[in-house]
Design a protein around this motif. Structure first.
Motif, PDB file in Angstrom:
ATOM      1  N   LYS A   1       0.828  -1.208   0.000  1.00  0.00           N
ATOM      2  CA  LYS A   1       0.000   0.000   0.000  1.00  0.00           C
ATOM      3  C   LYS A   1       0.858   1.251   0.000  1.00  0.00           C
ATOM      4  O   LYS A   1       0.550   2.225  -0.689  1.00  0.00           O
ATOM      5  N   ASP A   2       1.935   1.239   0.782  1.00  0.00           N
ATOM      6  CA  ASP A   2       2.835   2.388   0.816  1.00  0.00           C
ATOM      7  C   ASP A   2       3.477   2.624  -0.549  1.00  0.00           C
ATOM      8  O   ASP A   2       3.613   3.770  -0.983  1.00  0.00           O
ATOM      9  N   LEU A   3       3.860   1.556  -1.218  1.00  0.00           N
ATOM     10  CA  LEU A   3       4.463   1.698  -2.543  1.00  0.00           C
ATOM     11  C   LEU A   3       3.470   2.278  -3.545  1.00  0.00           C
ATOM     12  O   LEU A   3       3.828   3.148  -4.343  1.00  0.00           O
ATOM     13  N   THR A   4       2.232   1.812  -3.508  1.00  0.00           N
ATOM     14  CA  THR A   4       1.253   2.345  -4.451  1.00  0.00           C
ATOM     15  C   THR A   4       0.916   3.790  -4.117  1.00  0.00           C
ATOM     16  O   THR A   4       0.685   4.595  -5.013  1.00  0.00           O
ATOM     17  N   LYS A   5       0.910   4.139  -2.826  1.00  0.00           N
ATOM     18  CA  LYS A   5       0.665   5.526  -2.430  1.00  0.00           C
ATOM     19  C   LYS A   5       1.773   6.435  -2.948  1.00  0.00           C
ATOM     20  O   LYS A   5       1.514   7.511  -3.470  1.00  0.00           O
ATOM     21  N   ASP A   6       3.029   5.986  -2.814  1.00  0.00           N
ATOM     22  CA  ASP A   6       4.161   6.766  -3.303  1.00  0.00           C
ATOM     23  C   ASP A   6       4.093   6.929  -4.816  1.00  0.00           C
ATOM     24  O   ASP A   6       4.369   8.003  -5.345  1.00  0.00           O
TER      25      ASP A   6
ATOM     26  N   GLU B   1       3.675  10.466  -6.931  1.00  0.00           N
ATOM     27  CA  GLU B   1       4.614  10.859  -7.982  1.00  0.00           C
ATOM     28  C   GLU B   1       3.874  11.183  -9.273  1.00  0.00           C
ATOM     29  O   GLU B   1       4.228  12.125  -9.978  1.00  0.00           O
ATOM     30  N   ARG B   2       2.857  10.423  -9.601  1.00  0.00           N
ATOM     31  CA  ARG B   2       2.074  10.691 -10.807  1.00  0.00           C
ATOM     32  C   ARG B   2       1.377  12.039 -10.715  1.00  0.00           C
ATOM     33  O   ARG B   2       1.331  12.797 -11.680  1.00  0.00           O
ATOM     34  N   LYS B   3       0.823  12.354  -9.546  1.00  0.00           N
ATOM     35  CA  LYS B   3       0.140  13.638  -9.361  1.00  0.00           C
ATOM     36  C   LYS B   3       1.123  14.797  -9.490  1.00  0.00           C
ATOM     37  O   LYS B   3       0.825  15.817 -10.066  1.00  0.00           O
ATOM     38  N   GLU B   4       2.333  14.615  -8.940  1.00  0.00           N
ATOM     39  CA  GLU B   4       3.346  15.675  -9.028  1.00  0.00           C
ATOM     40  C   GLU B   4       3.780  15.925 -10.464  1.00  0.00           C
ATOM     41  O   GLU B   4       3.978  17.067 -10.861  1.00  0.00           O
ATOM     42  N   THR B   5       3.922  14.850 -11.247  1.00  0.00           N
ATOM     43  CA  THR B   5       4.335  15.033 -12.637  1.00  0.00           C
ATOM     44  C   THR B   5       3.234  15.649 -13.474  1.00  0.00           C
ATOM     45  O   THR B   5       3.497  16.403 -14.397  1.00  0.00           O
ATOM     46  N   LYS B   6       1.973  15.361 -13.151  1.00  0.00           N
ATOM     47  CA  LYS B   6       0.856  15.965 -13.878  1.00  0.00           C
ATOM     48  C   LYS B   6       0.743  17.444 -13.562  1.00  0.00           C
ATOM     49  O   LYS B   6       0.396  18.246 -14.418  1.00  0.00           O
TER      50      LYS B   6
END
Length: 61
Positions: free
Chosen positions: A45-50, A54-59
């Protein structure tokens, strides 16, 4: 993978584990397996949250 085992297969595995480890060790093994599974789920879960953050930051950039 486990769906192909079925109920008779699970019963056979439990009987073999009972014979190999004995009735006193089985609860300890079950607890250790449960803790390991819980830790694995938490880490996943922590890995998917990270990854999602990261996807939100790049968008946004």
């Amino acid at each position: 993978m486990l769906s192909s085992i079925g109920i008779p297969g699970l019963i056979l595995i439990l009987i073999i584990a009972l014979v190999i480890f004995g009735p006193s060790k089985l609860p300890e093994i079950g607890r250790a397996f449960g803790r390991t599974l819980t830790e694995f789920k938490t880490a996943a879960k922590d890995l998917t949250k990270d990854d999602e953050s990261e996807r939100k930051e790049t968008k946004e950039a």
